[in-house]
Structure formats: C-alpha cells, structure tokens
Write an enzyme that holds these catalytic residues in place. Sequence first.
Site, PDB file in Angstrom:
ATOM      1  N   ASP A 105       0.870  -1.182   0.000  1.00  0.00           N
ATOM      2  CA  ASP A 105       0.000   0.000   0.000  1.00  0.00           C
ATOM      3  C   ASP A 105       0.906   1.231   0.000  1.00  0.00           C
ATOM      4  OD1 ASP A 105      -3.140   0.738   1.276  1.00  0.00           O
ATOM      5  OD2 ASP A 105      -1.578   2.255   1.125  1.00  0.00           O
TER       6      ASP A 105
ATOM      7  N   ASP B 180      -3.935   2.351  -5.009  1.00  0.00           N
ATOM      8  CA  ASP B 180      -2.553   2.352  -4.500  1.00  0.00           C
ATOM      9  C   ASP B 180      -2.240   1.089  -3.701  1.00  0.00           C
ATOM     10  OD1 ASP B 180      -3.833   2.757  -2.035  1.00  0.00           O
ATOM     11  OD2 ASP B 180      -2.239   4.069  -1.322  1.00  0.00           O
ATOM     12  N   GLU B 181      -2.945   0.010  -4.009  1.00  0.00           N
ATOM     13  CA  GLU B 181      -2.873  -1.156  -3.129  1.00  0.00           C
ATOM     14  C   GLU B 181      -3.009  -2.448  -3.944  1.00  0.00           C
ATOM     15  OE1 GLU B 181      -5.941  -2.572   0.378  1.00  0.00           O
ATOM     16  OE2 GLU B 181      -6.320  -0.779  -0.748  1.00  0.00           O
TER      17      GLU B 181
HETATM   18  P1  TTP Z   1      -5.200   5.031   1.222  1.00  0.00           P
HETATM   19  O1  TTP Z   1      -4.158   4.007   0.878  1.00  0.00           O
HETATM   20  O2  TTP Z   1      -6.290   4.640   2.163  1.00  0.00           O
HETATM   21  O3  TTP Z   1      -4.508   6.312   1.849  1.00  0.00           O
HETATM   22  P2  TTP Z   1      -3.123   6.990   1.528  1.00  0.00           P
HETATM   23  O4  TTP Z   1      -2.345   6.226   0.524  1.00  0.00           O
HETATM   24  O5  TTP Z   1      -3.361   8.422   1.180  1.00  0.00           O
HETATM   25  O6  TTP Z   1      -2.384   6.966   2.927  1.00  0.00           O
HETATM   26  P3  TTP Z   1      -1.756   5.722   3.714  1.00  0.00           P
HETATM   27  O7  TTP Z   1      -0.296   6.043   3.862  1.00  0.00           O
HETATM   28  O8  TTP Z   1      -2.462   5.703   5.022  1.00  0.00           O
HETATM   29  O9  TTP Z   1      -2.003   4.519   2.894  1.00  0.00           O
HETATM   30  O10 TTP Z   1      -5.894   5.537  -0.096  1.00  0.00           O
HETATM   31  C1  TTP Z   1      -5.187   5.717  -1.320  1.00  0.00           C
HETATM   32  C2  TTP Z   1      -5.643   6.968  -2.012  1.00  0.00           C
HETATM   33  O11 TTP Z   1      -7.044   6.884  -2.261  1.00  0.00           O
HETATM   34  C3  TTP Z   1      -5.413   8.226  -1.226  1.00  0.00           C
HETATM   35  O12 TTP Z   1      -4.120   8.776  -1.446  1.00  0.00           O
HETATM   36  C4  TTP Z   1      -6.517   9.110  -1.711  1.00  0.00           C
HETATM   37  C5  TTP Z   1      -7.644   8.181  -2.106  1.00  0.00           C
HETATM   38  N1  TTP Z   1      -8.691   8.166  -1.072  1.00  0.00           N
HETATM   39  C6  TTP Z   1      -9.778   9.031  -1.218  1.00  0.00           C
HETATM   40  O13 TTP Z   1      -9.873   9.746  -2.208  1.00  0.00           O
HETATM   41  N2  TTP Z   1     -10.735   9.034  -0.234  1.00  0.00           N
HETATM   42  C7  TTP Z   1     -10.669   8.244   0.884  1.00  0.00           C
HETATM   43  O14 TTP Z   1     -11.548   8.306   1.759  1.00  0.00           O
HETATM   44  C8  TTP Z   1      -9.531   7.360   1.014  1.00  0.00           C
HETATM   45  C9  TTP Z   1      -9.421   6.488   2.230  1.00  0.00           C
HETATM   46  C10 TTP Z   1      -8.582   7.368   0.029  1.00  0.00           C
HETATM   47 MG    MG Z   2      -2.115   4.145   0.729  1.00  0.00          MG
END
Ligand code: TTP
Ligand code: MG
Length: 387
Positions: free
Chosen positions: A9, A107-108
């Site tokens: 992720d 992103d995962e």
């Molecule tokens: P995430 O992987 O949940 O968050 P992140 O990558 O920003 O942070 P982390 O380091 O905790 O993983 O989500 C990936 C992307 O998806 C995030 O950059 C933006 C988008 N997203 C939204 O648009 N709305 C949301 O509610 C979430 C959770 C994510």
């Molecule tokens: Mg992320």
Amino acid sequence: MEKYIVHIDMDAFFAAIEQRDDSSLRGKPVIVGADPQAGRGRGVVSTASYEARKLGIGSAMPIAEAYRRCPGGVFLRPRMSRYNQVWQNIYAILVQFSPLVEPVSIDEAFLDISNSFPLFGNPAETCLKLKKKILEETGLTASVGLAPVKMAAKIASDLSKPDGFYQVEKKDLLKFLAPLGIEKLWGVGKKSQKILNSIGITKIKDLARADKEKLKKIFGKNGGHLWELAQGIDRRQVELPEEAKSISNELTFSRDTSDYGKIEPALSKLSEQVSTRLKKQNLRAKNISLKIRLANFSTHSRTMRLVKATNFYQTIYEAAKKLCYGFGFGDKKIRLVGVKAENLIPEGLNDSLFQEAGQAKKEKMDQAVEKIRTKFGQNSIWRGGSL
Ligand code: TTP
Ligand code: MG
C-alpha cells in the site's frame, strides 16, 4: 506448500505524488481534496501528507474542518489521471516480482510470491527489493506486509506505515492476531464491530474464543468466516483482476461465408492475436472457445478444455479449428467468428514436467516467430494459416 502473500500500500499516495512532482511542496502539509473555499467548502479530504496528518487531518474529513486546522496548508484538487498513470508504473514493477498480482485499489495490491521468491532471495528479501525498486523508479515510498494469508498481510502493511516492512511468519500468526482489535480484520465493518463489542468481543483473541455457532446465528454465513479469520484461516486467494479473466478477438467477414478457405485464415489470425496478448500479460489459458454468429444473427459458442494451459498460437489455432469443424454449420453462412482464451492463469504456475507430445517443438517455433516480430514489427512474419 507454504504460502507467501504480500500486501503493498503506497504511503499518502495522492499527496506523495504531488510532493514528488513539485519539490517546493516537500515537507509542507499538503491536503488533496475538495476546494476549501476559505473554510466554506462542502467537500471532503481525499488524503493528506504526513505533515498534515500530525494536525489530525485525514481522508474523508470535511475540507472545511481541514482548513480550520491548517489554514496555511497547501490545498490541491485531485489529478486522477496522473495518479492512475503513476499506479500503472508501480503495477508494472509488481508484475516483475510475481505474475500473480491482484490490484485492490488505486494504490494497493496483493501479490502471491510463493512461486517467485527464489528469484529474489528469500520472501523477506523479495519484499525489500520490491520496496527499493518502487522508490528508485517512482520516488515514492510503499508499506509492505508479508504473511501466510491475505488478511494478515494487509494488517501487517498497515502496521508498518509509513515506508515500512512487516513480516508475520506462519508460526507467529495467532500470536500476531490475538491482541489486535477486531476492526483490524478485513471484513469487519463499523456495524459488525458494534454488534461484536456489544457481546463483549473487542480483541481478535476474544473472537477466536467465541462460539462459532452463536456467531453464525448473529451474522449468518459471514459469522463462520469471521470466526475462521480470528483463527488465522483465510481461504481467499490472490486473484487476477477481472479484466484479465478472458482475452478474445473477433472478426466480421466483409461478406457472409461458409467457405473454409476464408474461415481458416480468419481463425489463424485471431488465434495469433489472442496468443500475442496472452504472452504480453504473462498468462496462459486453460480453455479456448469459439464464437460463431450466423448470417441470421444467431450467436453460438463452443468451448474446449486444453490438456495443458497454453499461450501458444499453434495450440490455440488447432483448438479453434477443431471447435469450428465440430460445430457443423453445414452450408449456413457465417457472419462473424471470435476466438477467446478463458480460465487464465499466470505463466509458470502449472508447469507440468511432461509436455504434450510435440508441444516443445511448437513452442520453440512460436518463440522464434515472436523474436522476429519484436525485432522487425508485428507484420514482419505471418504463419502459413493466416496468409
Ligand atoms: P489510502 O491508501 O487509504 O490512503 P493513503 O495512501 O493516502 O495513505 P496511507 O499512507 O495511510 O495509505 O488511499 C489511497 C488513495 O485513495 C489516497 O491517497 C486518496 C484516495 N482516497 C480518497 O480519495 N478518499 C478516501 O476516503 C480514502 C481512504 C482514500
Ligand atoms: Mg495508501
């Protein structure tokens, strides 16, 4: 065989890309989301950089609230096509580490490296190499979890954030899960959490000790699944994305025909196209099917299961021909034919020690044709059947 499942992720993905693309944003609180309109905006935060997270700003928070907490922050609108493009680059790196990659969101992804890790050292070294390669090629950090099952790999990557790596070995799986809150389990949403809490279950170890039948009464089939998760049992496999589940090409004749002299070259060309696409994606098909649309627009399909999964032209073409002759359309005219490869598996997963008789030779020939094409272009060489 022991399973090694990886969950990756990206860290603060949208915000990290913005900070990478514009170096003046590095070290600053960056908030990607709706327009804050000086605190009157009505949308929400997509994500926030780790600098902004220190102020309690995070995904799904009202943008007006984020503005109130950090009026001097850098507020940006999302650039989805850019983020998608970067994810494609990352995905291209992931498939170098295993053909079995399941993207979960932008992103995962999960990777099953059980078969591929010896190429990179041991499973943990493989994960560290993967992280390093992503950083070198994209300038972005990822968090990586490694475990014998999907849900534990996902929890592990989450616990390692940001820029971390966490391995859960099989022998430690239950010990790892026991003290965690049940909300960490993939599949326990807010509603289930509330119900479980109300019957005194807050930790995974409480769930593991709970009565399975009672859980089934409350949650139906899912109750049994939750109980299994708490025992470290997760039957979910890493699966290829939906769009990779079949590959097909079809062709409409300029004039309806019942002439095998026209149909065979069409099947040859379609088999060729399907074979090339399978190879590009490192996939093999277990089933080949043929689609036929007659002049009266009635559409029919026939499927054949292969002895061994393939991506080779000759095998696909022969299967398509057999299906076509077996169809017995008599003197009815055909409007369209299609060749489809289904039941796809990643290359190398079912390599049988015993190849079909003669297949090795055909595969060599196929590889030679591919080499010529790579060097001189797609139309540089056509096989006899598709001339
Ligand atoms: P995430 O992987 O949940 O968050 P992140 O990558 O920003 O942070 P982390 O380091 O905790 O993983 O989500 C990936 C992307 O998806 C995030 O950059 C933006 C988008 N997203 C939204 O648009 N709305 C949301 O509610 C979430 C959770 C994510
Ligand atoms: Mg992320």
